[in-house]
Enzyme design. Structure first.
Site, PDB file in Angstrom:
ATOM      1  N   GLU B  46      -7.032 -18.053  48.818  1.00  9.28           N
ATOM      2  CA  GLU B  46      -7.460 -16.840  49.521  1.00  9.28           C
ATOM      3  C   GLU B  46      -7.593 -15.724  48.487  1.00  9.28           C
ATOM      4  O   GLU B  46      -6.636 -15.409  47.773  1.00  9.28           O
ATOM      5  CB  GLU B  46      -6.432 -16.448  50.591  1.00  9.28           C
ATOM      6  N   GLU B  57      -0.700  -4.945  55.339  1.00  8.27           N
ATOM      7  CA  GLU B  57      -0.011  -5.385  54.119  1.00  8.27           C
ATOM      8  C   GLU B  57       1.254  -4.576  53.852  1.00  8.27           C
ATOM      9  O   GLU B  57       1.308  -3.376  54.093  1.00  8.27           O
ATOM     10  CB  GLU B  57      -0.926  -5.232  52.895  1.00  8.27           C
TER      11      GLU B  57
END
Lengths: 415, 280
Positions: B46, B57
């Site tokens: 990824e 995040e």
């Protein structure tokens, strides 16, 4: 109510663009919004109205501003949201959402704040309703808005500084979403404006629409008619939508959303900086913080750092419904620069004895420049009072040549 | 619907899917770091295309995003980055929807997906795009033969799960715990119940959020996952190397070593499952 959406869309804008972990909470909130707010289940809206009256001090007056009327040759009225408890319109929404969180059985409140007015209102509502509350605030804004930080703490809320990025509202919203994603099962996020994923834009508008509901009735009572124009400053757009909502169907009433033109409407794409916060006037369509709306962004879609002398307007996005109403031509998006807003701050203080929030001063700056185009009767929403901005005003005024300002050296060196 | 490259990567049942932010801390070093992951045993990689507001995040990846953006990463540079890589495993682009939506002259996700297909990407993970808003991207992915991976959270149940599973392809990203990305000291207890809920759906299940060690990988695959996704524990190695001014080759070696530890952990976990698989 201007428009009740069930799919969260205002034309092409709105929607729900959030991490999957939050989607069930957003569905739960949407369900609670339908039942409690729109259908008044368990008498929610009755309790909300009662608390707005007894705790919040509603209704706020609509005042005829005699000296402004004389200056501009038209009848100027002020909707005095600065007289609401806490000193800004923000309490309408904060009280509504904290109460809703209680009805939903949530145990904890988180909120973000830019200028500190929403954080203060949320802290007050949380104390009033006995809910623990944490507020995220950019470090830069903490330094600009110390009185509000102290007020939040006095009311028993934690204030968490956000240091990433430029340390303003945009970063504080991202950080609050992270907290919510971590604690979603027992926590409600009180978003401070008509932004974010559905149902927030519609729900916050509904809580704020008490402003235009009262103003509309008060104008009828005082003038036997409706105003020709309603002016409200626009950052995220909560006082704007609150002031406009009940007038949207009155086609004869011009609606003006006054944005922060900052120091310039030009952008520096290379540096990723917009020296303004005028996303309706200069932004483009994109997806940020849960909704599709107008944003300040570069050609790649990276969000720009915005700027305004008023930290309450310093945000790179705007509510999706407002973006839609501007596209439809129902709302006129205009802007004024930092200098004009500061000058208007001093002018209103001197002419009417009302010290406005720097956000609000933008609306008065537009009135100064365009009074002759607005009609015979103009209503300006005084979204908040300016006490919180005094340090910024002293600093920013002393950098400029504002002839109507008092001698700023006197503030720095004693009287 | 779907891309054969990703299907093949999950055939072994113990896929290792590492994440790095492309261009962290700079373009050339990052190319070496990603290639090191393949040497260490990555089955799918990824690659993060950094967005200025990464709301899903935690601090580790937020900081990687800042480094990468400061290093000049843009969507076009990202596509150049993918072309510069010398790897054989499928690559999945992880980014936020605004960058996909804004790319190219035409409105909507199609130009971005077309370009992604052209440079050889296999699919997307878009953390801020729930199934409800995903149809335009799903259609573009179908048109160009790319996969669209969705995240399933511990809070996702019922109708939402069905809605996601109607649109997912490649693999489903099983979020091991609530919160944002970030390495953890232990495996979340929520993982097993998430895998249980997904067992009836015929798509590979890769577990991410918080995996840090080979031991974590082993336990998660032994518990029924078809793969593990590891981001922050690898980004930490990049960050530490950058802060200490370490040689790029040395950092790449540490990444390769960590990748090997995680891949071997996943394989050990799968071996523990094998007798059960034989019985069924």
């Amino acid at each position: 109510m201007s428009e009740t959406t069930f799919d969260g869309k205002f034309g092409d804008y709105g929607g729900q663009y959030v991490p999957e972990a939050l989607m069930p909470a957003i569905e739960e909130l949407n369900d609670a919004y339908q039942r409690y707010v729109l259908e008044n289940e368990d008498g929610f809206m009755d309790e909300f109205r009662r608390r707005l009256r007894d705790f919040g001090g509603r209704p706020t007056p609509t005042q005829h501003a005699e000296r402004l009327s004389e200056r501009y040759g038209c009848e100027v009225y002020l909707k005095r949201e600065d007289l609401l408890h806490g000193g800004a319109h923000k309490l309408n929404n904060a009280l509504g959402q904290v109460l809703l969180a209680k009805y939903m059985g949530k145990e904890r409140i988180v909120a973000e704040t830019g200028a500190g007015q929403h954080g203060t209102a949320t802290a007050m509502a949380a104390a009033h309703l006995d809910m623990p509350c944490e507020v995220y605030m950019g470090e830069r804004d903490i330094n600009r808005q110390r009185p509000n930080v102290f007020r939040m703490r006095l009311n028993g809320s934690e204030v968490n500084p956000v240091t990433v990025g430029r340390g303003t509202l945009k970063e504080a919203i991202s950080e609050t979403m992270r907290d919510w994603a971590t604690n979603v099962e027992n926590t409600h996020y009180v978003i401070g404006s008509v932004v974010g994923p559905h149902p927030f834009p519609a729900m916050v508008r509904d809580f704020q629409s008490v402003i235009s509901e009262e103003a509309r009735a008060q104008m009828r009572e005082k003038t036997d008619g409706l105003p020709d124009a309603v002016l409200a400053c626009a950052g995220g757009g909560s006082n704007t939508m609150g002031a406009f909502a009940e007038f949207v169907d009155d086609e004869g009433v011009g609606l003006y959303a006054v944005e922060a033109g900052g120091s310039s409407l030009d952008v520096d794409e290379e540096a990723g900086v917009a020296p303004n916060s005028a996303s309706l006037s200069t932004g483009s369509e994109g997806v940020l913080h849960g909704a599709r709306t107008k944003l300040l962004q570069d050609g790649d879609g990276q969000i720009m750092e915005s700027h305004s002398v008023s930290s309450g307007l310093d945000y790179a996005g705007v509510g999706p419904e407002l973006a839609h109403l501007v596209d439809e031509g129902r709302v006129t998006a205009v802007n004024v620069d930092d200098d004009a807003a500061l000058t208007a701050f001093h002018r209103l203080s001197q002419l009417e004895g009302v010290i406005p929030a720097l956000e609000t001063a933008h609306a008065f700056a537009y009135l100064e420049e365009h009074a002759d185009e607005l009609g015979e009767t103009v209503l300006v929403n005084v979204s908040g009072r300016g006490d919180k901005d005094l340090e910024s005003v002293i600093e920013e005024t002393s950098k400029r040549d504002i002839d109507i300002a008092p001698d700023m050296d006197a503030f720095a060196g004693g009287f | 619907m779907g891309n054969p490259a990703l299907d093949a990567a999950f055939e072994g049942g113990a896929a290792f899917v590492p994440y790095l932010a492309a261009g962290d801390p700079d373009f050339d070093s990052s190319v070496e770091y990603v290639e090191a992951l393949e040497r260490g045993g990555a089955d799918v990689i990824e690659l993060g295309l950094p967005f200025s507001e990464p709301i899903a995040e935690g601090p580790t990846i937020q900081n990687a995003v800042v480094r990468s953006l400061e290093g000049g990463m843009t969507p076009d540079r990202f596509f150049e980055f993918v072309e510069a890589l010398d790897v054989d495993v499928p690559l999945v682009c992880m980014t936020y929807y605004n960058l996909i939506y804004r790319y190219g002259a035409e409105e909507g996700p199609r130009p971005f997906v077309e370009k992604a297909a052209e440079v050889g990407l296999s699919g997307f993970v878009v953390p801020d795009l729930p199934a409800e808003e995903a149809d335009p991207l799903r259609e573009a992915c179908d048109e160009f033969g790319l996969d669209l991976v969705f995240i399933v959270a511990p809070t996702t149940t019922g109708d939402r799960l069905d809605r996601i599973m109607d649109r997912v392809s490649g693999y489903v990203y099983v979020q091991a715990r609530l919160g944002v990305t970030g390495a953890q000291d232990d495996v979340s207890g929520q993982t097993a119940s998430s895998l249980d809920r997904l067992s009836e759906y015929d798509v590979p299940k890769a577990v991410g959020f918080g995996i840090k060690t080979g031991d974590h990988a082993e336990r998660i695959v032994a518990g029924g996952a078809d793969g593990i996704i590891v981001g922050s524990a690898l980004v930490d190695i990049v960050a530490e190397g950058h802060e200490n001014g370490d040689d790029v080759g040395a950092v790449a070696s540490r990444l390769e070593e960590k990748a090997r530890e995680l891949k071997q952990g996943a394989e050990r976990g799968f071996a523990q499952r094998a007798p059960e698989a034989e019985r069924t």
